[in-house]
Design an enzyme around this catalytic site. Structure first.
Site, short mmCIF file in Angstrom:
data_model
loop_
_atom_site.label_atom_id
_atom_site.label_comp_id
_atom_site.label_asym_id
_atom_site.label_seq_id
_atom_site.Cartn_x
_atom_site.Cartn_y
_atom_site.Cartn_z
N GLN A 1 -85.96 4.53 -11.48
CA GLN A 1 -85.03 5.65 -11.43
C GLN A 1 -84.19 5.66 -12.69
OE1 GLN A 1 -83.28 4.68 -7.62
NE2 GLN A 1 -81.36 4.02 -8.56
N VAL A 2 -83.64 6.84 -13.01
CA VAL A 2 -82.94 7.05 -14.27
C VAL A 2 -81.46 7.30 -14.01
CG1 VAL A 2 -82.77 8.50 -16.33
CG2 VAL A 2 -85.02 7.96 -15.35
N LYS B 1 -83.53 3.87 -17.69
CA LYS B 1 -84.62 3.82 -16.71
C LYS B 1 -84.73 2.40 -16.18
CE LYS B 1 -89.51 5.18 -16.35
NZ LYS B 1 -90.63 5.79 -17.10
N ASP C 1 -99.38 12.01 -18.15
CA ASP C 1 -98.69 12.23 -16.88
C ASP C 1 -98.04 13.62 -16.90
OD1 ASP C 1 -97.73 11.79 -14.37
OD2 ASP C 1 -96.20 10.34 -14.94
N ALA D 1 -88.01 8.36 -9.36
CA ALA D 1 -89.43 8.69 -9.34
C ALA D 1 -90.25 7.55 -8.75
CB ALA D 1 -89.89 9.05 -10.74
N SER D 2 -91.50 7.39 -9.23
CA SER D 2 -92.44 6.52 -8.54
C SER D 2 -92.16 5.03 -8.71
CB SER D 2 -93.86 6.82 -9.00
OG SER D 2 -93.96 6.72 -10.41
N ALA E 1 -82.27 10.90 -11.70
CA ALA E 1 -83.63 11.17 -11.24
C ALA E 1 -84.20 9.89 -10.66
CB ALA E 1 -84.51 11.67 -12.38
#
Length: 442
Positions: free
Chosen positions: A137-138, A152, A281, A133-134, A131
Site C-alpha cells: 500500500q502507498v 510504497k 501491468d 493494492a495487491s 492507495a
C-alpha cells in the site's frame, strides 16, 4: 481486518468459498424462481451477489488473490453486457482500492526496513494510505528534503500470500469459470505465478522505474516519477498528482477519453524502444491524466513491479506479421508464423484460413484512426470463444511461444482498457513509429 491473512489454511478457506458461494446462490436462485420471480431478475441478483463476494474476498486477501482480481478487471470489456454489468463496479474497485493495513503494522514494517528512527527521514507521514493494492500500500509523505513522496510498503507475508493464493486458485481454476464466462483462467494464473519473485523485488522495480524516468524526462506526453529511496520492502518515489484513469473511464469527457487512449497506446509502443522494457501491468489504477501548464495533458505512469525485458524493443516478427496480414499476404504471414513457432511443425493449417482468423483482430491497425468499444471487443471474444466458430477451431491450433506470453497479455490488457475508455486512437501512427517491421515487411 486487523492484518493481512497469512496462514495458508485461512486463505484457502476464503478462496474456496468463491466457487462454493456460486453453488449456494444458484440454489437460492432456484427457490426464487419457484416462488415466481423472473429468471432474468434472479440471474442479475445472482451475478451482483457474486460480484460483491468477489471484491470482498479478493480485496481482503490482497496478495495473489488481489492480483488475480486486478488482472480480471481489465478484461470486463470482453464479457457480454448482461454479465459485465453486475461485475464492472466490483472489478474496477480492485484497480485502485483494497482494505488497508492498520497503521501499527505499517509503522513496524518501516521500523524493520528503514530503522527505528525512520520518522527522521520524513517531515510528514500520513498514516492513512492513499492507495492499497495487491502486495503493498502507498502512503503520502514529505521527504526530509521537502519533496512530496509516495511511500510504497510491502505487506508482511506478501510472498507467502502470493504463492499460496495462486496455487489454490490454480487448483480450482475450472470452478472459477462462472465468475468470468468465456475467459481462460488457467493460463492467466500460471503467468501470474511465473512473475512472483520479480513482483516482490523492490530493487528490480526501482531499477525499472529509474530507467523509465530517465528515458521520459521532459517528455511532452509521459511522466514517470523518479525514485527517491529504495529499501527491502519499502520504495519511496516522487508523488504524482492527476486524475486516475479509472475516473476517466467512469466520468471522463470524450476528449479526455480520446487523449488518454492515444497517450496509453503511445506509451505501450514507445516504451520498449526507449527503455528496453515493457510495462507489464496496464490496469487503469497505474495511470493518471496530468494537466500541464501549457494546456497539454500528459500520461502519468506508476508501478513498475512487473516488466518484460525487450532489449531490442518490440520483436520485429510482430511488426512483420502484422504488416503481411494488412497486405493480405496469406502465404507470407503463414510462413512467418511457422518460422517463429506460432504454428507447430506437427500442425498444418490453411494459410487463407489463418489470414481470415487474423484480419478482424488487427482491424484497429488498418484505419487512420479507430474507435475502441466494448461491443467491438465482445464481438472479437465471442468469435474466438464460440466452439462452433471456425475461428475457435483454428485458434486452438495456434501456439504461443513462451517469449511472447507476457507481450500477448499486456497487449490484450491495453486493448481492454482502450475499450473501457471508448477512445478513438490513431494506432497506426504509433505502429509506424515504434514497431519494427511494420512500416515495411522486409
Amino acid at each position: 481486518m486487523s492484518d493481512l491473512p497469512r496462514k495458508a489454511v485461512t486463505r484457502t478457506v476464503k478462496l474456496a468459498a468463491l466457487p462454493l458461494g456460486i453453488a449456494g446462490r444458484a440454489t437460492w436462485g432456484l427457490g426464487k424462481r419457484i416462488g415466481g420471480k423472473s429468471a432474468e431478475i434472479v440471474a442479475r441478483e445472482l451475478q451482483q451477489r457474486t460480484a460483491e463476494q468477489l471484491f470482498r474476498t479478493l480485496g481482503e486477501l490482497k496478495g495473489g488473490a488481489m492480483k488475480f482480481g486486478q488482472a480480471l478487471s481489465v478484461f470486463e470489456s470482453a464479457l457480454p453486457e448482461e454479465v459485465a454489468g453486475p461485475y464492472r463496479a466490483a472489478l474496477t474497485k480492485l484497480q485502485e482500492a483494497a482494505p488497508p493495513l492498520p497503521a501499527a503494522t505499517v509503522h513496524q514494517v518501516l521500523a524493520d526496513r528503514l530503522g527505528a528512527d525512520w520518522r527522521d527521514l520524513f517531515e510528514e507521514f500520513e498514516d492513512k494510505p492513499a492507495a492499497a493494492a495487491s502486495i503493498g500500500q502507498v502512503h503520502r509523505a514529505v521527504w526530509h528534503d521537502g519533496r512530496e513522496v509516495a511511500v510504497k510498503v510491502q505487506y508482511p507475508g506478501a510472498g507467502e500470500a502470493l504463492l499460496s493464493d495462486l496455487k489454490q486458485l490454480g487448483r480450482f481454476a475450472g470452478l472459477l469459470g462462472p465468475l468470468v464466462p468465456g475467459m481462460e483462467i488457467k493460463p492467466l494464473i500460471k503467468e501470474l505465478r511465473d512473475r512472483v519473485a520479480e513482483e516482490l523485488d523492490y530493487e528490480l522495480e526501482a531499477e525499472a522505474q529509474r530507467t523509465h524516468s530517465d528515458a521520459f524526462v521532459d517528455d511532452p506526453d509521459v511522466v514517470v516519477p523518479d525514485v527517491v529511496h529504495q529499501g527491502d520492502q519499502v520504495l519511496v518515489t516522487e508523488w504524482m498528482e492527476g486524475t486516475p484513469l479509472s475516473e476517466v473511464i467512469a466520468d471522463g469527457t470524450q476528449e479526455e477519453r480520446d487523449r488518454a487512449g492515444q497517450l496509453l497506446a503511445g506509451f505501450l509502443f514507445s516504451g520498449p524502444a526507449r527503455t528496453g522494457l515493457l510495462h507489464a501491468d496496464p490496469h487503469p489504477g497505474n495511470f493518471r491524466l496530468i494537466p500541464g501548464a501549457d494546456g497539454r495533458t500528459r500520461l502519468g505512469v506508476l508501478d513498475f513491479g512487473t516488466v518484460d525485458r525487450l532489449p531490442g524493443g518490440w520483436p520485429k516478427p510482430i511488426g512483420r506479421s502484422l504488416r503481411m496480414t494488412l497486405d493480405g499476404d496469406a502465404e507470407g504471414v503463414y510462413g512467418h508464423l511457422c518460422a517463429e513457432g506460432f504454428v507447430k511443425e506437427s500442425v498444418e493449417l490453411d494459410p487463407d484460413a489463418v489470414l481470415d482468423y487474423l484480419k478482424p483482430i488487427i482491424e484497429p491497425a488498418e484505419a487512420e484512426e479507430f474507435t475502441f468499444t466494448r461491443p467491438w471487443l465482445r464481438g472479437q471474444a465471442a468469435r474466438i470463444a464460440d466452439p462452433r466458430s471456425p475461428a475457435h477451431q483454428l485458434g486452438r491450433q495456434i501456439n504461443l511461444p513462451p517469449s511472447y506470453l507476457l507481450i500477448h497479455r499486456v497487449t490484450l490488457s491495453t486493448i481492454g482498457v482502450l475499450c473501457q475508455l471508448g477512445a478513438t486512437v490513431r494506432l497506426r501512427d504509433e505502429l509506424d513509429t515504434w514497431l519494427p517491421g511494420f512500416a515495411s515487411a522486409e
